[in-house]
Design a protein around this motif. Structure first.
Motif, PDB file in Angstrom:
ATOM      1  N   TRP A  67       0.832  -1.207   0.000  1.00 40.25           N
ATOM      2  CA  TRP A  67       0.000   0.000   0.000  1.00 40.25           C
ATOM      3  C   TRP A  67       0.867   1.258   0.000  1.00 40.25           C
ATOM      4  O   TRP A  67       0.595   2.212  -0.744  1.00 40.25           O
ATOM      5  CB  TRP A  67      -0.927   0.006   1.209  1.00 40.25           C
TER       6      TRP A  67
ATOM      7  N   TRP B 156      -8.285   5.852   2.156  1.00 42.29           N
ATOM      8  CA  TRP B 156      -7.173   5.135   1.538  1.00 42.29           C
ATOM      9  C   TRP B 156      -7.142   5.414   0.036  1.00 42.29           C
ATOM     10  O   TRP B 156      -8.189   5.647  -0.583  1.00 42.29           O
ATOM     11  CB  TRP B 156      -7.303   3.628   1.767  1.00 42.29           C
TER      12      TRP B 156
ATOM     13  N   SER C 180     -10.400   1.395  -3.425  1.00 40.70           N
ATOM     14  CA  SER C 180      -9.655   1.047  -2.210  1.00 40.70           C
ATOM     15  C   SER C 180     -10.289  -0.132  -1.492  1.00 40.70           C
ATOM     16  O   SER C 180      -9.594  -1.011  -0.983  1.00 40.70           O
ATOM     17  CB  SER C 180      -9.584   2.266  -1.268  1.00 40.70           C
TER      18      SER C 180
END
Length: 407
Positions: free
Chosen positions: A68, A192, A271
């Motif tokens: 990530w 995110w 996400s």
């Protein structure tokens, strides 16, 4: 962005791909999972399989957190390059401590604590660097601070377990995993970012390759001290075919569709899909490959070590469950991945999984080499069916540029 060029954080975009530093990082990860396989091979019991699963779960969340981060900013530039190198060192020490992760050896440092402390360093360093990489993205910063709560609690539980050791160590480490995995999932994905679907999908595809490579290494390790015989060659080639089959059922179609579906989304839905399909559903695939590597290693030991085994000896239950169960776990995870991406289960893969489970008593009654043959035949039949029955659909998916498909 930081002012000092040497420590600059370089943001990514949709064109970003995997960097060579991330591939280098994976070499440490593959050493760690090799250590986990050996730990289970030294303790081929249900307890050993459970301990291996705990360690795999720890390693996986440590690895995927940096996947990530590498999608947020370029891993081989500035501050992230420094952080990745430092993290590699900490993760390497984690791997070195795996043989002593549950049973410390006399002399030296206390293995469980070393592993827990270095792993906590990996996770907390990730959060710190991620905050910097987030820059002026306030939504992402808020999400990182929320995520830091379960991560910090999990790290404290890990370190506490590493300090007290058995018998409470396992319970504390399992609780840490529940807090970590559950907390991150329940915190949600709002905030995110997945800037490059290609990078994210490629990153996870490459780690599957790394795990499959470890299963090939297990073949060699299983016969390293024994002479080459016809039976050894046959077993080794069958083991290789099994690894090729696992590669095929993921990379032939599934990986392509998963990336395209991810690329077709934006913002929070992207996400959320990245979290579900890759962070969570790829873990049972990795665990399945590692368990299968353990089973393959034991088959090769049975075939090669004629001093302690006859060719007619059958695998004991735990290595057999690892061998067949690893393949089942992999196939079921692939079917769940299909369900999450485009809806609908992959029926033939679930049927193949059920068949393998049904064949367990038979596999336990026949020689180890025959059990491996049976596994190979089931996987080969599955691939043949999909290649022939779904030939047109498969060809369309593999050669289309855009759009969804059905793995």
């Amino acid at each position: 962005m930081l002012r000092a060029p040497a420590l600059a954080v370089r943001s990514t975009d949709e064109s970003h791909r995997v960097t060579t530093l991330e591939l280098f990082f994976d070499l440490v990860f593959v050493f760690a999972i090799t250590q986990v396989t050996q730990l289970m091979a030294d303790d081929p019991t249900a307890r050993g399989l459970g301990r291996g699963l705990v360690l795999m779960a720890l390693l996986w969340f440590g690895w995927t957190s940096y996947a990530w981060l590498g999608n947020q900013a370029k891993a081989d530039e500035g501050l992230l390059r420094l952080a990745m190198v430092v993290t590699m060192g900490a993760l390497f020490v984690v791997a070195l401590a795996i043989p002593e992760s549950f049973e410390d050896k006399p002399g030296g440092l206390f293995g469980p604590f070393v592993l827990a402390a270095c792993y906590a360093t990996v996770r907390l360093a990730h959060l710190g660097v991620y905050v910097v990489a987030a820059g002026d993205d306030h939504a992402l910063r808020r999400r990182l601070f929320v995520t830091a709560i379960p991560t910090a609690v999990a790290c404290l539980l890990l370190v506490a377990g590493g300090v007290v050791g058995p018998p409470w160590q396992t319970a504390l480490w399992v609780l840490a995993l529940v807090v970590d995995y559950g907390g991150v999932f329940l915190a949600g994905t709002e905030g995110w970012r997945v800037y490059s679907a290609a990078h994210f999908a490629e990153r996870h595809g490459l780690i599957i390759i790394v795990a499959l490579g470890e299963s090939v290494v297990a073949v060699g390790a299983g016969v390293a001290d024994d002479p080459i015989t016809v039976a050894v060659v046959v077993a080794a080639l069958l083991a290789l075919l099994v690894s090729v089959a696992l590669w095929w059922v993921y990379f032939d179609v599934v990986a392509l569709v998963a990336e395209r579906v991810l690329a077709g989304l934006e913002g929070e839905p992207r996400s959320r899909l990245a979290r579900d399909s890759y962070t969570y559903l790829h873990f049972p695939m990795i665990a399945g490959v590692v368990y299968l590597a353990l089973g393959v290693k034991k088959v090769l030991e049975y075939v090669a070590d004629t001093e302690h085994h006859d060719l007619g000896d059958s695998l004991s239950w735990v290595p057999l469950v690892a061998l067949y169960g690893g393949a089942v776990l992999y196939l079921v995870a692939l079917s769940a991945l299909r369900r999450r991406n485009i809806g609908g289960w992959n029926v033939q893969r679930l049927l193949a999984s059920a068949l393998l489970l049904a064949l367990l008593p038979v596999a336990h009654a026949v020689p180890a080499l025959v059990a491996l043959v049976m596994l190979t035949v089931v996987l080969a039949a599955l691939i043949s069916y999909e290649a022939l029955r779904l030939a047109q659909e498969r060809d369309r998916i593999r050669h289309q540029t855009h759009g969804d498909g059905q793995p």
